[in-house]
Motif scaffolding. Sequence first.
Motif, short mmCIF file in Angstrom:
data_model
loop_
_atom_site.label_atom_id
_atom_site.label_comp_id
_atom_site.label_asym_id
_atom_site.label_seq_id
_atom_site.Cartn_x
_atom_site.Cartn_y
_atom_site.Cartn_z
N PRO A 29 0.81 -1.23 0.00
CA PRO A 29 0.00 0.00 0.00
C PRO A 29 0.84 1.28 0.00
N ALA A 30 2.01 1.24 0.59
CA ALA A 30 2.89 2.42 0.63
C ALA A 30 3.43 2.76 -0.74
N LEU A 31 3.44 1.79 -1.65
CA LEU A 31 4.04 2.00 -2.97
C LEU A 31 3.05 2.44 -4.03
N GLN A 32 1.84 2.76 -3.62
CA GLN A 32 0.83 3.19 -4.58
C GLN A 32 1.04 4.62 -5.05
N THR A 33 1.82 5.39 -4.30
CA THR A 33 2.13 6.76 -4.70
C THR A 33 3.33 6.74 -5.62
N GLU A 34 3.15 7.27 -6.83
CA GLU A 34 4.25 7.33 -7.80
C GLU A 34 5.26 8.39 -7.38
N GLY A 35 6.43 8.31 -7.94
CA GLY A 35 7.42 9.35 -7.71
C GLY A 35 8.83 8.80 -7.66
N ALA A 36 9.78 9.73 -7.79
CA ALA A 36 11.19 9.37 -7.78
C ALA A 36 11.62 8.78 -6.45
N TRP A 37 10.87 9.04 -5.39
CA TRP A 37 11.22 8.51 -4.07
C TRP A 37 11.31 6.99 -4.09
N ARG A 38 10.52 6.34 -4.95
CA ARG A 38 10.57 4.87 -5.00
C ARG A 38 11.91 4.37 -5.52
N ARG A 66 14.65 5.50 -4.56
CA ARG A 66 15.56 5.55 -3.41
C ARG A 66 15.44 4.29 -2.55
N LEU A 67 14.37 3.51 -2.74
CA LEU A 67 14.19 2.27 -1.99
C LEU A 67 14.93 1.14 -2.69
N ARG A 68 15.92 0.58 -2.02
CA ARG A 68 16.73 -0.47 -2.64
C ARG A 68 16.72 -1.77 -1.87
N GLY A 69 16.19 -1.77 -0.65
CA GLY A 69 16.26 -2.99 0.15
C GLY A 69 14.96 -3.32 0.85
N LEU A 70 14.73 -4.62 1.03
CA LEU A 70 13.56 -5.11 1.75
C LEU A 70 13.96 -6.35 2.54
N ARG A 71 13.72 -6.29 3.83
CA ARG A 71 13.88 -7.45 4.72
C ARG A 71 12.53 -7.67 5.38
N ALA A 72 11.76 -8.59 4.83
CA ALA A 72 10.36 -8.75 5.24
C ALA A 72 10.18 -9.81 6.32
N ASN A 73 9.12 -9.63 7.08
CA ASN A 73 8.68 -10.64 8.05
C ASN A 73 7.95 -11.75 7.30
N ALA A 74 7.97 -12.93 7.87
CA ALA A 74 7.22 -14.04 7.29
C ALA A 74 5.73 -13.91 7.59
N SER A 75 5.40 -13.34 8.71
CA SER A 75 4.02 -13.23 9.17
C SER A 75 3.37 -11.95 8.68
N GLY A 135 8.40 -5.42 -9.03
CA GLY A 135 7.88 -4.64 -10.14
C GLY A 135 7.58 -3.19 -9.76
N LEU A 136 7.36 -2.92 -8.46
CA LEU A 136 7.06 -1.56 -8.00
C LEU A 136 8.31 -0.83 -7.51
N LEU A 137 9.37 -1.58 -7.29
CA LEU A 137 10.63 -1.00 -6.79
C LEU A 137 11.73 -1.24 -7.82
N PRO A 138 11.93 -0.29 -8.72
CA PRO A 138 12.85 -0.51 -9.84
C PRO A 138 14.30 -0.76 -9.43
N ARG A 139 14.71 -0.34 -8.25
CA ARG A 139 16.11 -0.51 -7.84
C ARG A 139 16.28 -1.52 -6.71
N LEU A 140 15.26 -2.32 -6.43
CA LEU A 140 15.35 -3.31 -5.35
C LEU A 140 16.48 -4.30 -5.67
N ASN A 141 17.52 -4.27 -4.86
CA ASN A 141 18.63 -5.22 -5.07
C ASN A 141 19.21 -5.74 -3.76
N ILE A 142 18.59 -5.42 -2.64
CA ILE A 142 19.02 -5.95 -1.35
C ILE A 142 17.79 -6.59 -0.72
N VAL A 143 17.84 -7.90 -0.58
CA VAL A 143 16.69 -8.62 -0.04
C VAL A 143 17.15 -9.57 1.05
#
Length: 165
Positions: free
Chosen positions: A78-87, A89-98, A128-136
């Motif tokens: 839901p946070a990624l529904q707003t378009e913009g160059a700020w997305r 700047r997001l390069r990493g995601l460490r998600a919870n399983a739950s 697909g919503l985070l064009p520079r995601l490269n740290i997971v």
Amino acid sequence: MPTWSPPSPSPTRTRRSASSTPPRPATCRWPFRFTLEHGGRLPSGDPLDEAIARTDAETGAYPAYYMINCAHPSHVEPALQTEGAWRRRLRGLRANASRRSHAELDESTEQGDGDPQQLGEDYLALHGLLPRLNIVGGCCGTDERHVEAIARRLLAVQRERREDV
């Protein structure tokens, strides 16, 4: 093997913003991480895009990039529904399983490990919503099964892209 540690900031090499950000070495930029609750907002209630814009404005865009950690992909989307160059700047995601909220996890006796394969699919959708995601990676409730599923899905996309070229 020698270990690397960040340089200690000296008074002559430290800048400070008007906010409560700590002193930092002027020669080394670091990532900055946020966590999100259900609905894609920070625990403070602030939207992610505004938090990134404010942090960049107050620090002269000091963070090298931003990451999201300790949040399930369903909280991130839901946070990624707003378009913009700020997305970008997001390069990493460490998600919870739950999919539980932080409050629910705090009250629970177990974190829950969710479905590793579904978590891999969830990462793929966010990719697909985070064009520079490269740290997971994984956070609460994840283990090697989750990280393997994430890597398998994202590496398959990379291979497909190379084949298309």
